[in-house]
Design an enzyme around this catalytic site. Structure first.
Site, PDB file in Angstrom:
ATOM      1  CG  HIS A  22      -1.952  -1.057   1.214  1.00 37.16           C
ATOM      2  ND1 HIS A  22      -3.298  -0.777   1.101  1.00 37.16           N
ATOM      3  CD2 HIS A  22      -1.862  -2.402   1.279  1.00 37.16           C
ATOM      4  CE1 HIS A  22      -3.985  -1.904   1.109  1.00 37.16           C
ATOM      5  NE2 HIS A  22      -3.140  -2.911   1.219  1.00 37.16           N
ATOM      6  CG  ASP A 126      -4.580   2.258   1.994  1.00 35.79           C
ATOM      7  OD1 ASP A 126      -5.419   1.444   2.437  1.00 35.79           O
ATOM      8  OD2 ASP A 126      -3.775   1.983   1.096  1.00 35.79           O
TER       9      ASP A 126
END
Length: 385
Positions: A22, A126
């Site tokens: 990520h 995120d």
């Protein structure tokens, strides 16, 4: 929206989830924005800061804001990245622990907004940090969701959740034909809790929070590209209820910058620093385009040595060229396996989170070893750093 000084360059706040798969794409995005004159502040925690600094320190437009990761009873002390979790059962406690970053995050927002020159035009956070949307609302700053998962997997996830009753009644071998999905699936393509309709699974409240936060966000950026998933963007936007931008493949940004600086050295640079590109080119010489199997289970997978051996033997039996990203400290290839697959297999042997050794044994049995940082769960493939 909060007032922004027109004399200052735009400023973006980026908050990656604490996992390599990520974080790395958002670092690529940060460098891409910085190279275009945008100021970037990346929020992270103390244990993750050194890695992020190693990837961003050459860009003066990128700065770090470090906030403390909470101490919680369920997690080992100092564990601030899911790559370091000793068990997948701790993923949900880790997600819940990250919610305690909310107040420090808001403190950073307040500090930035108190200065006209650094007020963010948006926050890119995120998908696993859904609570950031409420914090952004407090300061009237648009929140943009980041997803490295890809458009089609997200569409599939939503469609499957709507068809759980009929999927549950099917046999494991029966094909599942879903609307907007151009190929058949079966039960084994999804986690058990998805098609069983297990409403007590601990991940479901988190999934619900993510969905609600996405609906209340300003937009979505995805590490994918039109040529790969453009046909599925409309379905993705209809499901999320917000605009989506495909900004990838982000891993190519640095290579593009090198090509602009040294246009005549493109092929040399790419093959020198990306040995798998050279290897793939060799597979095409004489035979033309063909099939290369890419196997990677991501940095959050936990596999036993016996499972690794089954994968190795399966790749050997498949008879196809393959690239396999291996993440294990203990697994040893079966006796004679490397000899049997030489010239056909390219393996990335993981020594630790974020560090790989890419090892190839060619047709002459000559080993080649190069150190790399590798993304294991990128939609666009292995990312050589």
């Amino acid at each position: 929206m909060a007032s922004i000084s027109t004399s200052s360059p735009p400023h973006v706040l980026i908050f990656p989830f604490m996992a390599q798969g990520h974080t790395l794409p958002l670092l690529d995005l940060s460098r891409a924005l910085a190279s275009r004159g945008t100021g970037v502040t990346i929020i992270t925690t103390p244990a993750n800061a050194p890695f992020i600094l190693s990837k961003s320190s050459t860009h003066t437009a990128i700065s770090l804001s470090i906030i403390p990761f909470p101490k919680v009873e369920e997690l080992p002390e100092g564990c601030e990245n899911v790559n370091h979790l000793p068990s997948p059962d701790l993923f949900v406690p880790f997600i819940n622990a990250a919610k305690q970053l909310k107040q420090p995050f808001e403190d950073v927002l307040k500090e930035l907004c108190d200065s006209d020159s650094t007020t963010p035009i948006c926050v890119i956070s995120d998908m696993f940090l859904p609570w950031t949307v409420d914090s952004c609302r407090l300061f009237d700053i648009p929140r943009i969701v980041f997803s490295g998962m890809g458009v089609l997997p997200s569409v599939l996830e939503r469609i499957v959740s709507l068809h759980v009753p009929c999927i549950s009644s099917l046999l494991h071998s029966e094909p599942i034909n879903l609307p907007s999905v151009p190929f058949p699936l079966n039960k084994t393509d999804f986690p058990d809790f998805v098609w069983r309709g297990d409403d007590k699974h601990p991940i479901l409240p988190i999934v619900s929070e993510i969905g609600q936060a996405e609906h209340n966000s300003w937009g979505y950026v995805v590490n994918s590209f039109e040529e790969l998933e453009g046909d599925h963007v409309a379905a993705f936007e209809n499901q999320k209820g917000i605009k989506a931008w495909l900004v990838g493949p982000l891993l190519l940004h640095d290579q593009s910058e090198k090509d602009l600086i040294n246009p005549g050295s493109k092929n040399v640079d790419q093959k020198q620093f990306s040995p798998y590109i050279k290897w793939l080119d060799q597979k095409m010489e004489g035979a033309g385009p063909g099939t290369v199997i890419y196997v990677a289970f991501g940095s959050q997978s936990y596999m036993t040595d016996s499972q690794m051996e089954e994968i190795a033997l399966g790749l050997e039996m498949a008879g196809q060229p393959f690239i396999w990203v291996v993440r294990s400290r203990t697994w040893v290839p079966p006796v004679g396996w490397e000899d049997r697959i030489k010239g056909r297999g390219f393996t990335a042997m993981g020594l630790e989170a974020g560090l790989m050794i890419v090892q190839e044994r060619d047709a002459n049995d000559d080993p080649m070893t190069v150190h790399h940082d590798v993304i294991c769960d990128s939609v666009t493939g292995v990312d050589e750093r």
